[in-house]
Design a protein around this motif. Structure first.
Motif, mmCIF file in Angstrom:
data_model
loop_
_atom_site.group_PDB
_atom_site.id
_atom_site.type_symbol
_atom_site.label_atom_id
_atom_site.label_comp_id
_atom_site.label_asym_id
_atom_site.label_seq_id
_atom_site.Cartn_x
_atom_site.Cartn_y
_atom_site.Cartn_z
ATOM 1 N N PHE A 235 0.740 -1.251 -0.074
ATOM 2 C CA PHE A 235 -0.053 -0.040 0.102
ATOM 3 C C PHE A 235 1.043 1.196 -0.076
ATOM 4 O O PHE A 235 0.788 2.081 -0.729
ATOM 5 C CB PHE A 235 -0.965 -0.001 1.025
ATOM 6 N N LEU A 236 1.924 1.305 0.889
ATOM 7 C CA LEU A 236 2.637 2.425 0.964
ATOM 8 C C LEU A 236 3.609 2.676 -0.376
ATOM 9 O O LEU A 236 3.743 3.887 -0.764
ATOM 10 C CB LEU A 236 3.864 2.394 2.092
ATOM 11 N N VAL A 237 4.103 1.470 -1.065
ATOM 12 C CA VAL A 237 4.567 1.794 -2.355
ATOM 13 C C VAL A 237 3.575 2.402 -3.379
ATOM 14 O O VAL A 237 3.873 3.280 -4.079
ATOM 15 C CB VAL A 237 5.273 0.353 -2.819
ATOM 16 N N LEU A 238 2.159 1.513 -3.444
ATOM 17 C CA LEU A 238 1.249 1.994 -4.271
ATOM 18 C C LEU A 238 1.187 3.483 -4.139
ATOM 19 O O LEU A 238 1.021 4.314 -5.245
ATOM 20 C CB LEU A 238 0.230 1.132 -4.204
ATOM 21 N N ILE A 239 0.816 4.108 -3.014
ATOM 22 C CA ILE A 239 0.215 5.514 -2.680
ATOM 23 C C ILE A 239 1.517 6.445 -3.393
ATOM 24 O O ILE A 239 1.034 7.554 -3.804
ATOM 25 C CB ILE A 239 -0.289 5.753 -1.432
ATOM 26 N N LYS A 240 2.789 5.889 -3.110
ATOM 27 C CA LYS A 240 3.842 6.999 -3.903
ATOM 28 C C LYS A 240 3.633 6.999 -5.337
ATOM 29 O O LYS A 240 3.962 8.079 -5.780
ATOM 30 C CB LYS A 240 4.842 6.333 -3.558
ATOM 31 N N LEU A 241 3.055 6.072 -6.046
ATOM 32 C CA LEU A 241 3.033 6.183 -7.600
ATOM 33 C C LEU A 241 1.722 6.778 -7.944
ATOM 34 O O LEU A 241 1.883 7.062 -9.171
ATOM 35 C CB LEU A 241 2.811 4.600 -7.932
ATOM 36 N N LEU A 242 0.621 6.848 -7.122
ATOM 37 C CA LEU A 242 -0.757 7.326 -7.632
ATOM 38 C C LEU A 242 -0.570 8.619 -7.841
ATOM 39 O O LEU A 242 0.113 9.675 -7.316
ATOM 40 C CB LEU A 242 -1.656 6.990 -6.494
ATOM 41 N N LYS A 243 -1.377 9.210 -8.919
ATOM 42 C CA LYS A 243 -1.694 10.626 -9.044
ATOM 43 C C LYS A 243 -3.125 10.885 -8.789
ATOM 44 O O LYS A 243 -3.811 9.658 -8.633
ATOM 45 C CB LYS A 243 -1.301 11.092 -10.530
ATOM 46 N N ARG A 244 -3.669 11.962 -8.845
ATOM 47 C CA ARG A 244 -5.001 12.060 -8.487
ATOM 48 C C ARG A 244 -5.849 11.824 -9.709
ATOM 49 O O ARG A 244 -7.237 11.604 -9.448
ATOM 50 C CB ARG A 244 -5.306 13.657 -8.262
ATOM 51 N N SER A 245 -5.371 11.546 -10.744
ATOM 52 C CA SER A 245 -5.909 11.181 -12.112
ATOM 53 C C SER A 245 -5.900 9.557 -12.225
ATOM 54 O O SER A 245 -6.657 9.348 -13.168
ATOM 55 C CB SER A 245 -5.343 12.013 -13.211
ATOM 56 N N THR A 246 -5.350 9.069 -11.329
ATOM 57 C CA THR A 246 -5.197 7.500 -11.497
ATOM 58 C C THR A 246 -6.612 7.029 -11.549
ATOM 59 O O THR A 246 -7.304 7.350 -10.374
ATOM 60 C CB THR A 246 -4.160 6.802 -10.417
ATOM 61 N N ARG A 247 -6.923 5.911 -12.301
ATOM 62 C CA ARG A 247 -8.162 5.247 -12.148
ATOM 63 C C ARG A 247 -7.940 3.747 -11.916
ATOM 64 O O ARG A 247 -6.772 3.210 -11.916
ATOM 65 C CB ARG A 247 -8.783 5.058 -13.464
ATOM 66 N N ILE A 248 -8.832 3.088 -11.470
ATOM 67 C CA ILE A 248 -8.843 1.551 -11.187
ATOM 68 C C ILE A 248 -9.601 0.868 -12.139
ATOM 69 O O ILE A 248 -10.907 1.123 -12.384
ATOM 70 C CB ILE A 248 -8.668 1.134 -9.859
ATOM 71 N N LYS A 249 -9.166 -0.236 -12.672
ATOM 72 C CA LYS A 249 -9.762 -1.219 -13.761
ATOM 73 C C LYS A 249 -10.156 -2.311 -13.144
ATOM 74 O O LYS A 249 -9.181 -3.085 -12.862
ATOM 75 C CB LYS A 249 -9.231 -1.197 -15.142
ATOM 76 N N ILE A 250 -11.205 -2.794 -12.850
ATOM 77 C CA ILE A 250 -11.725 -4.131 -12.340
ATOM 78 C C ILE A 250 -12.412 -4.654 -13.458
ATOM 79 O O ILE A 250 -13.642 -4.402 -13.624
ATOM 80 C CB ILE A 250 -12.425 -3.922 -10.797
ATOM 81 N N LYS A 251 -11.981 -5.915 -13.814
ATOM 82 C CA LYS A 251 -12.692 -6.749 -14.862
ATOM 83 C C LYS A 251 -12.595 -8.239 -14.533
ATOM 84 O O LYS A 251 -11.804 -8.737 -13.858
ATOM 85 C CB LYS A 251 -12.080 -6.378 -16.297
#
Length: 164
Positions: free
Chosen positions: A148-164
Motif C-alpha cells: 500500500f505504501l509503495v502504491l500510494i507513492k505512485l498514484l496521481k489524483r488522475s489515476t483510475r482503477i480497472k476491475i474486470k
C-alpha cells in the motif's frame, strides 16, 4: 494511469505487481449492498484516509485525510441522502466504522463506485484497504501495508482503477 486488477489476486500498476484479495463472492457487473462482491468497471479514486495516531502523513500526491473516531461510511439503504458517503457517526444511521482496531483501515482509499449520485442498494464503502492474510473481503480490494505504501507513492489524483 490505470491500476488493473488481474486474476482476482493481483493489482498491476506501473510495472509493479501487488498481491491482493477481493470480495468473497468474486466480481460482478450487478453489485448489490451486502453481496460480498467487488464491482467491475473503471473507477476514479478518492482521497487517502489514514490513522495519524499511528502513522505520519504518507508520501503521496493524493489528498490525505486523518481518520477520526467519529468517522463512518454510510451503508444504510434507508438513508438516501447519506448513502455511500463519509459521515459523522450517528446511531440512527448504519455505517462502516473507519476508526478500527483491526488495522484494516489504518490506510484506505475509497474507490468511486456508485459515488456521484449513489443509487441506494447498489453497493457502498468499496475501498482499497489493508490486509494481513489476504482473506476475501466484503467487496473491497485489500493489500499488505508495505505494498500500500509503495502504491500510494505512485498514484496521481488522475489515476483510475480497472476491475474486470
Amino acid at each position: 494511469m490505470i491500476i488493473k486488477l488481474k486474476n482476482k489476486d493481483t493489482l498491476d500498476f506501473e510495472g509493479f505487481k501487488f498481491k491482493c484479495s477481493v470480495g468473497k463472492n468474486g466480481l460482478t457487473s450487478n453489485k448489490r449492498e451486502g453481496d460480498k462482491k467487488t464491482p467491475k468497471g473503471i473507477f476514479e479514486l478518492e482521497k487517502l484516509y489514514y490513522r495519524n495516531d499511528k502513522f505520519k502523513k504518507p508520501e503521496t500526491m493524493l489528498k490525505c485525510i486523518p481518520i477520526k473516531k467519529n468517522m463512518g461510511w454510510c451503508h444504510d439503504v434507508n438513508n438516501q441522502e447519506k448513502y455511500n458517503k463519509l459521515i459523522k457517526i450517528n446511531k440512527k444511521i448504519k455505517y462502516e466504522k473507519m476508526f478500527r482496531s483491526d488495522k484494516k483501515y489504518d490506510f484506505l482509499i475509497p474507490i468511486k463506485y456508485n459515488f456521484k449520485k449513489p443509487k441506494v442498494g447498489k453497493g457502498s464503502a468499496i475501498f482499497i484497504h489493508l490486509t494481513k492474510d489476504y482473506k476475501p473481503t466484503a467487496g473491497c480490494i485489500a493489500i499488505k501495508l508495505q505494498d500500500f505504501l509503495v502504491l500510494i507513492k505512485l498514484l496521481k489524483r488522475s489515476t483510475r482503477i480497472k476491475i474486470k
